[in-house]
Design an enzyme around this catalytic site. Structure first.
Site, PDB file in Angstrom:
ATOM      1  N   ARG A 111       0.815  -1.219   0.000  1.00 11.67           N
ATOM      2  CA  ARG A 111       0.000   0.000   0.000  1.00 11.67           C
ATOM      3  C   ARG A 111       0.850   1.273   0.000  1.00 11.67           C
ATOM      4  NH1 ARG A 111      -4.263  -1.586   4.671  1.00 11.67           N
ATOM      5  NH2 ARG A 111      -2.339  -2.441   5.544  1.00 11.67           N
ATOM      6  N   ASP A 149       1.772 -20.724  16.974  1.00  9.24           N
ATOM      7  CA  ASP A 149       2.889 -20.093  16.274  1.00  9.24           C
ATOM      8  C   ASP A 149       3.974 -21.088  15.901  1.00  9.24           C
ATOM      9  OD1 ASP A 149       4.219 -17.679  15.312  1.00  9.24           O
ATOM     10  OD2 ASP A 149       5.631 -17.992  16.948  1.00  9.24           O
ATOM     11  N   HIS A 184       6.003 -25.681  12.613  1.00 12.53           N
ATOM     12  CA  HIS A 184       7.402 -26.099  12.658  1.00 12.53           C
ATOM     13  C   HIS A 184       7.593 -27.454  13.343  1.00 12.53           C
ATOM     14  CE1 HIS A 184       8.079 -22.228  11.106  1.00 12.53           C
ATOM     15  NE2 HIS A 184       8.285 -21.566  12.220  1.00 12.53           N
TER      16      HIS A 184
END
Length: 486
Positions: free
Chosen positions: A47, A233, A238
């Site tokens: 943007r 997270d 992971h």
């Protein structure tokens, strides 16, 4: 199999933190190594109102800040900048997206790779806009950054929205751990050596530990992290990807479909940890003030500026219900503000069935440790005779056969994860990317754990920064006669 190499890379979110720290420096690395096709152009979009010249300046600055001085070559940087252009756009503004589409059409000479380095809420709007502009058909593919959603429902919604525009074989979901040299070396270790695979099963392995420890706190990402936590997270992507690569059956070939088929079998074999099991099979924690590396650091609540029940540490005892791993616990842990940064996989072998030596000679089980970061190292711990003479017979001690990857391959430069991921995505090779069913199977397993925490009103236990988490994480392993590697 790999497709046609893309001639245009479009990076959405090109002015963001990920692009500045990792993506643009990785493209420089590929340029410096001569691995970018001569026809490739790179179009950044965000943007921010920038022209081509201003964006090139920001690219040069990002490369100079994030590439080691010894690897910086001004000629290579200049060559990268010649490929680079910029066009501002807002996915919520149809007019600006239409103008971006015209720029893409003008630059296109072949296949296109779109990299959505944006917040996940923009994935579907960007894909829909590209589809409406006729820029998402054959010869295009899209890279999506994790996290794909915050639970199974939101992940499914995102995947459904993207699938309306891009076929699954053209969607490349990023888990940057899969681009790390050490993770790929795990595949080579398992399937490129005859000595390990016969021992890689419940008959010979007592338990497995996978640790992803960070010394950092939330580092300005508090608002994001507080809605995520360690479970969403780190564990959902992971750690579960490392579980898959450690536990999967040998694929028929090292190619996308074969590798992903074996990984999804592992995820579907993971025993659910539900409301009845979470208290005994999981531990959550949140760091308080303490010291890391000799430096005093604040607690999570202090960094966040408010109280929170978000976990910054998770430890779990998981099981894979199949023939290879039946009865072998997989201990998983990840946390922030740990004593040291480490990502490692440790396989503890079973003890010898009978000792022929003097009872005073203590025989420790063999262990194989695969360290992925900060250094890449493979360590095999074996029993050996202690040098010297003793009337009691042979005296034994444990020694390590140690392969230091940096020392062994000192002449080979270490490649950042995104260099490998970009190279594969540009060439259409999805082997090191995550398929839709993997993402959703991982969320289904994680959601069950989080539901169990909520149902039992489990709050994270405090642990001082600079320690290995709450004491209950140690107790969880010791109840079963095991202990964490520290």
């Amino acid at each position: 199999m790999p497709g046609t190499c893309a001639s245009l890379l479009v990076i959405f979110g090109a002015s963001g933190d990920l692009a500045q720290r990792m993506l643009l420096p990785s493209l420089y690395g590929l340029q410096h190594a001569g691995l970018l096709g001569p026809e490739l152009r790179i179009l950044g979009s965000a943007r921010s109102e920038l022209d081509d010249a201003a964006f090139r300046e920001s690219v040069a600055d990002a490369v100079r800040r994030n590439v080691p001085a010894a690897d910086l070559d001004e000629a290579s940087l200049a060559a990268l900048l010649e490929r680079v252009a910029y066009h501002a756009a807002d996915s919520g503004d149809a007019e600006s997206m239409a103008r971006l589409g015209q720029r893409i059409e003008a630059m296109r000479t072949g296949d296109i790779l779109y990299h959505l380095s944006t917040a996940p809420r923009f994935y579907v709007p960007i894909c829909v806009a590209l589809g409406a502009l006729g820029l998402a058909g054959p010869g295009t593919r899209v890279m999506l950054e994790k996290p794909i959603g915050t639970d199974l429902g939101s992940a499914t919604t995102i995947n459904d929205g993207v699938a309306r525009v891009f076929d699954e074989d053209r969607v490349f979901r990023v888990d940057h751990y899969l681009g790390k040299e050490g993770v790929q070396n795990l595949i080579a270790l398992r399937f490129g050596n005859a000595m390990f695979e016969p021992l890689w099963n419940a008959r010979h392995i007592q338990h497995v530990q996978i640790t992803v420890a960070e010394t950092v706190g939330v580092e300005g990402r508090g608002d994001y992290y507080d809605t995520s936590g360690a479970m969403r997270d780190m564990v959902q992507n992971h750690l579960l990807q490392l579980v898959c690569l450690t536990a999967m059956e040998p694929p028929a070939r090292f190619e996308p479909t074969a590798v992903r088929n074996e990984k999804i079998k592992v995820l579907r074999s993971l025993r659910h940890i539900g409301r009845e099991q979470v208290q005994s099979e999981t531990v959550t924690g949140q760091y308080t003030s303490g010291a890391v590396g000799g430096k005093v650091v604040p607690g999570y609540g202090e960094e966040l500026g408010r109280g929170s029940r978000t976990e910054t540490f998770v430890a779990m005892r998981a099981h894979i219900d199949n023939w290879r791993w039946s009865g072998v616990p997989f201990y998983l842990r990840t946390g922030k503000r740990m004593p040291r940064r480490a990502t490692e996989i440790h396989l503890q072998f079973r003890a010898v069935p009978h000792s022929i030596f003097d009872p005073r000679a203590k025989i420790a089980p063999n262990g194989l440790t695969i360290r992925l970061q900060p250094e890449e190292r493979i360590e095999l711990r074996l029993m050996s005779k202690t040098p010297g003479l003793d009337r009691a017979g042979l005296q034994l001690s444990q020694v390590a056969l140690d392969l230091d990857m940096h020392e062994e391959f000192a002449a080979s430069s270490r490649r950042p994860a995104y260099e490998r991921l970009y190279l594969d995505a540009l060439e259409g090779n999805g082997t090191l990317f995550v398929r839709r069913d993997e993402t959703e199977a991982a969320w289904e397993w994680v959601d069950a754990v989080i539901d169990g925490w909520r149902a039992n009103d489990i709050a994270p236990k405090p642990y001082p920064a600079g320690t290995w988490g709450p004491a209950s994480a140690v107790a969880m392993t010791e109840r079963h006669g095991h202990s964490w590697r520290e």
